[in-house]
Design a protein around this motif. Structure first.
Motif, PDB file in Angstrom:
ATOM      1  N   GLU A 267       5.653  -4.676   9.048  1.00  0.00           N
ATOM      2  CA  GLU A 267       5.462  -3.705   7.976  1.00  0.00           C
ATOM      3  C   GLU A 267       6.716  -2.861   7.793  1.00  0.00           C
ATOM      4  OE1 GLU A 267       1.587  -1.541   6.417  1.00  0.00           O
ATOM      5  OE2 GLU A 267       2.356  -0.511   8.189  1.00  0.00           O
TER       6      GLU A 267
ATOM      7  N   GLU B 190       0.391   8.267  11.616  1.00  0.00           N
ATOM      8  CA  GLU B 190       1.309   7.148  11.798  1.00  0.00           C
ATOM      9  C   GLU B 190       2.129   6.907  10.538  1.00  0.00           C
ATOM     10  OE1 GLU B 190      -0.405   3.583  13.270  1.00  0.00           O
ATOM     11  OE2 GLU B 190      -1.383   4.555  14.978  1.00  0.00           O
ATOM     12  N   ASP B 191       1.448   6.952   9.390  1.00  0.00           N
ATOM     13  CA  ASP B 191       2.157   6.790   8.113  1.00  0.00           C
ATOM     14  C   ASP B 191       3.164   7.921   7.899  1.00  0.00           C
ATOM     15  OD1 ASP B 191       0.711   4.535   7.604  1.00  0.00           O
ATOM     16  OD2 ASP B 191      -0.143   5.213   5.712  1.00  0.00           O
TER      17      ASP B 191
ATOM     18  N   ASN C 277      -2.763  10.271   7.334  1.00  0.00           N
ATOM     19  CA  ASN C 277      -2.607   9.426   8.511  1.00  0.00           C
ATOM     20  C   ASN C 277      -1.280   9.742   9.202  1.00  0.00           C
ATOM     21  OD1 ASN C 277      -1.441   6.830   9.815  1.00  0.00           O
ATOM     22  ND2 ASN C 277      -3.632   6.396   9.665  1.00  0.00           N
TER      23      ASN C 277
ATOM     24  N   CYS D 251       1.618   5.336   1.106  1.00  0.00           N
ATOM     25  CA  CYS D 251       1.429   6.167   2.289  1.00  0.00           C
ATOM     26  C   CYS D 251       0.086   6.890   2.236  1.00  0.00           C
ATOM     27  CB  CYS D 251       2.567   7.181   2.385  1.00  0.00           C
ATOM     28  SG  CYS D 251       2.295   8.487   3.601  1.00  0.00           S
ATOM     29  N   ASN D 252      -0.625   6.862   3.329  1.00  0.00           N
ATOM     30  CA  ASN D 252      -1.854   7.640   3.475  1.00  0.00           C
ATOM     31  C   ASN D 252      -1.458   9.036   3.958  1.00  0.00           C
ATOM     32  OD1 ASN D 252      -4.236   8.878   4.205  1.00  0.00           O
ATOM     33  ND2 ASN D 252      -5.060   7.113   5.316  1.00  0.00           N
TER      34      ASN D 252
ATOM     35  N   ARG E  83       0.856  -1.178   0.000  1.00  0.00           N
ATOM     36  CA  ARG E  83       0.000   0.000   0.000  1.00  0.00           C
ATOM     37  C   ARG E  83       0.891   1.226   0.000  1.00  0.00           C
ATOM     38  NH1 ARG E  83      -0.502   2.751   4.813  1.00  0.00           N
ATOM     39  NH2 ARG E  83       0.435   1.756   6.647  1.00  0.00           N
TER      40      ARG E  83
ATOM     41  N   PHE F 259       4.510   0.750   1.458  1.00  0.00           N
ATOM     42  CA  PHE F 259       4.481  -0.111   2.644  1.00  0.00           C
ATOM     43  C   PHE F 259       4.291  -1.565   2.197  1.00  0.00           C
ATOM     44  CE2 PHE F 259       3.609   3.989   4.385  1.00  0.00           C
ATOM     45  CZ  PHE F 259       3.971   3.955   5.721  1.00  0.00           C
TER      46      PHE F 259
ATOM     47  N   LYS G 220       6.344   7.546   9.969  1.00  0.00           N
ATOM     48  CA  LYS G 220       7.228   6.498   9.443  1.00  0.00           C
ATOM     49  C   LYS G 220       7.925   6.954   8.164  1.00  0.00           C
ATOM     50  CE  LYS G 220       4.495   2.703  11.394  1.00  0.00           C
ATOM     51  NZ  LYS G 220       3.583   1.579  11.086  1.00  0.00           N
ATOM     52  N   CYS G 221       7.178   7.633   7.300  1.00  0.00           N
ATOM     53  CA  CYS G 221       7.751   8.070   6.023  1.00  0.00           C
ATOM     54  C   CYS G 221       8.797   9.165   6.227  1.00  0.00           C
ATOM     55  CB  CYS G 221       6.654   8.555   5.083  1.00  0.00           C
ATOM     56  SG  CYS G 221       5.570   7.246   4.485  1.00  0.00           S
TER      57      CYS G 221
ATOM     58  N   CYS H  19       3.756  10.984  -1.512  1.00  0.00           N
ATOM     59  CA  CYS H  19       3.143   9.904  -0.740  1.00  0.00           C
ATOM     60  C   CYS H  19       3.019   8.605  -1.525  1.00  0.00           C
ATOM     61  CB  CYS H  19       1.783  10.348  -0.209  1.00  0.00           C
ATOM     62  SG  CYS H  19       0.647  10.956  -1.476  1.00  0.00           S
TER      63      CYS H  19
ATOM     64  N   ILE I 221       8.982  -0.153   4.782  1.00  0.00           N
ATOM     65  CA  ILE I 221       8.742   0.873   3.756  1.00  0.00           C
ATOM     66  C   ILE I 221       9.890   0.893   2.750  1.00  0.00           C
ATOM     67  CG2 ILE I 221       8.034   3.255   3.329  1.00  0.00           C
ATOM     68  CD1 ILE I 221       7.782   3.654   6.304  1.00  0.00           C
TER      69      ILE I 221
END
Length: 587
Positions: free
Chosen positions: A479, A392-393, A390, A386-387, A384, A472, A396-397, A467, A481
């Motif tokens: 999970e 959390e995403d 979101n 990146c949202n 998937r 992911f 992480k990114c 994005c 990236i």
């Protein structure tokens, strides 16, 4: 909508072929009860279509003998036909030593149907010779890239009157056309398809179902009576709100089509939508000799026939890609898009991949050609992107992006925003689509003085860190990236990557400040924040020029294009306001 029932139509056609028949003979031929037969005969006598001796009246004969016509829909590019969709329209594919659309035309002519119109769009020039060879008519759909075949059919709605509507990608093993058609119908195949949500009931009505339905073939016959309603529906739905709709949408009244179903066996017809469907129908077709697939075969040292399950992926903003399998392992082939040779330096991209290959940050590259940009990568399952909304995403990114920046990597080339801006402008041509472009550009260029005075973290940057390029995936139930698509990567200030993420996501100012805070862990100083605002304005104009160039090639990006130009203008104002506030505070 039908005055006559399905059985009424079938009986008229039967009597046209065999003149007078007894009730029992009719019952047997139509495979219905004697009572239903008598009811049908009574109805047709009252409507004056048959005589007392069960022969057709002049009215019944006239119904059969009305002139028939055909419309062939062949405007689309056939994206699913990758990797040969750029070389030939689907309707022009060679199958069993015949051109597909010529086979359809010949079958129509054999049925004494000579009034034939073809709606074309993609590679329309390929169809011109058919006018002289078969005396057909061509109508051009100039919006074939933006609109589906509902628009194509609406362009020729005035020609629909006892008319076959035919997708140009159908290969019929038997001639499906008759000159004695009288009832409207839509063809279905007697096998279940996950792409269909319709079936036929006992009355031969096509109704929607919740589960998978019968495969929709697309061939249809529309009689004079039903053509009136169809034309109204076409005009109503071709309103800019249904650009992605197929023409079949016009046939529905709530959950049922207003015309009957005609079910055929799976051996009756093949729809040629993909390379593999072409190969299944004719494994000796000249169009199977494709350079891209030959390249894949050479890379993996296999035969082309071992390349399986070829599927087109979503068309990107720069490239076209497709998925394929070899021995059940999945890979992606990237094919550079329209005008990409002008936009991307593939040797520089190749250099970037050599620098990052041991970091395990990007997708696994199996093959890359530094001359033309063709690239094969290992496919990651269950992924998937990146949202962008979101947190959390985003955390992480931005952590991954910061870790990459901290590697302090170097290459021989840089991504100069102002130089690229001029470059894309020259490719676009002297005149912008925006009336105030000259003034906007002058303002954006003035930001260079501010940028030059501010400290920078000069290192290898992704440049296209949006994005959709943060992928992911699962590895050992964890999970992880990857950061993919390094085409624009080069030396630049690391903070430019933050600006790029923001403008691709079309963030507002609150969202932009939030992303900056995530990257800097709430420790971003004011001048760095203003510098990122400057980058947002600069890169907005940069990608606006890029979009304008792609527009000249027939590629439209809609809202994204407008948003980039707004970033250029709005964030110039924001920078000016912030600078003015600083001056006031100093005083």
């Amino acid at each position: 909508m039908n005055i006559l029932t399905y059985l009424d139509f079938e009986l008229i056609k039967l009597l046209y072929k065999e003149n007078t028949l007894s009730q029992r003979a009719i019952s047997k031929r139509l495979n219905c009860s004697l009572g239903k037969t008598n009811e049908t005969i009574k109805n047709l006598k009252e409507l004056e279509y048959i005589n007392d001796d069960n022969s057709l009246t002049d009215l019944g004969i006239d119904l059969i003998k009305k002139n028939k016509s055909a419309v062939i829909l062949a405007a689309g590019q056939g994206i699913r036909m990758i990797p040969i969709n750029n070389n030939v329209p689907k309707a022009m594919l060679e199958i069993n030593d015949e051109i597909l659309i010529e086979r359809l035309i010949r079958q129509l002519i054999e049925a004494h149907i000579n009034d034939i119109t073809i709606v074309v769009g993609f590679m329309k020039e390929e169809f011109d010779y058919l006018i002289d060879k078969y005396n057909i008519k061509l109508v051009v759909n100039r919006e074939y890239q933006e609109k589906n075949n509902l628009h194509s059919l609406n362009l020729v709605k005035d020609k629909i009157n006892n008319t076959y509507i035919i997708p140009g990608d159908l290969y019929f093993y038997e001639n499906p056309f008759l000159n004695n058609e009288i009832q409207s119908w839509y063809m279905l195949e007697n096998r279940i398809s996950k792409h269909s949500n319709v079936t036929c009931n006992t009355k031969n009505e096509i109704v929607k179902v919740k589960d998978d339905g019968l495969k929709m073939i697309g061939l249809s016959f529309i009689n004079q009576h039903d053509s009136l309603y169809l034309k109204e529906r076409l005009e109503c739905l071709d309103d800019g709100m249904h650009d992605s709709c197929f023409w079949e949408e016009t046939l529905y009244q709530k959950n049922k089509m207003f015309i009957y179903g005609k079910i055929v066996d799976t051996s009756y017809v093949d729809e040629i939508n993909t390379y593999e469907e072409l190969r299944n129908v004719d494994d000796h077709s000249a169009h199977l000799n494709n350079e891209t697939l030959s390249l894949i075969a050479d890379v993996f040292k296999i035969n082309v026939e071992q390349i399986k399950n070829i599927k087109s992926l979503k068309k990107g903003m720069t490239n076209r890609s497709f998925l394929f399998e070899i021995n059940h392992d999945k890979y992606i082939m990237r094919i550079p898009g329209e005008g990409t040779d002008q936009l991307i330096n593939r040797k520089e991209e190749y250099e970037v991949y050599q620098v990052i290959k041991d970091l395990n940050i990007s997708d696994e590259v199996i093959y890359m050609n530094p001359q033309n940009g063709y690239k094969i990568t290992k496919y990651l399952d269950d992924t998937r992107v990146c949202n962008q909304d979101n947190d959390e995403d985003l955390i992480k990114c931005m952590k991954l992006l910061k870790e990459f920046h901290n590697q302090d990597l170097k290459v021989e080339h840089e991504f100069d925003v102002f130089e690229k801006m001029e470059f894309y402008e020259n490719l676009r041509g002297p005149k912008s689509l925006y009336k105030d472009y000259k003034q906007t550009k002058e303002k954006v260029l003035s930001l260079k003085k501010i940028i030059d005075q501010l400290p920078k973290e000069w290192k290898l940057c992704h440049i296209d860190a949006n994005c959709d390029n943060f992928l992911f995936y699962k590895e050992n139930n964890e999970e992880r990236i990857k950061l993919i698509d390094w085409e624009y990567a080069g030396m630049q200030d690391a903070h430019l990557d933050i600006a790029m993420f923001c403008i691709y996501s079309m963030y507002d100012r609150k969202q932009i400040d939030h992303l900056i805070d995530i990257y800097f862990e709430n420790k971003c100083d004011q001048q760095t924040r203003i510098k990122i605002y400057c980058y947002i304005s600069m890169c907005g104009l940069l990608w606006s020029n890029w979009c304008e160039y792609k527009y000249t090639l027939g590629v439209e990006f809609g809202e994204y294009s407008l948003a980039q130009y707004r970033f250029a203008k709005d964030y110039y104002k924001i920078v000016m306001e912030e600078m003015e506030n600083i001056e006031k505070c100093v005083k």
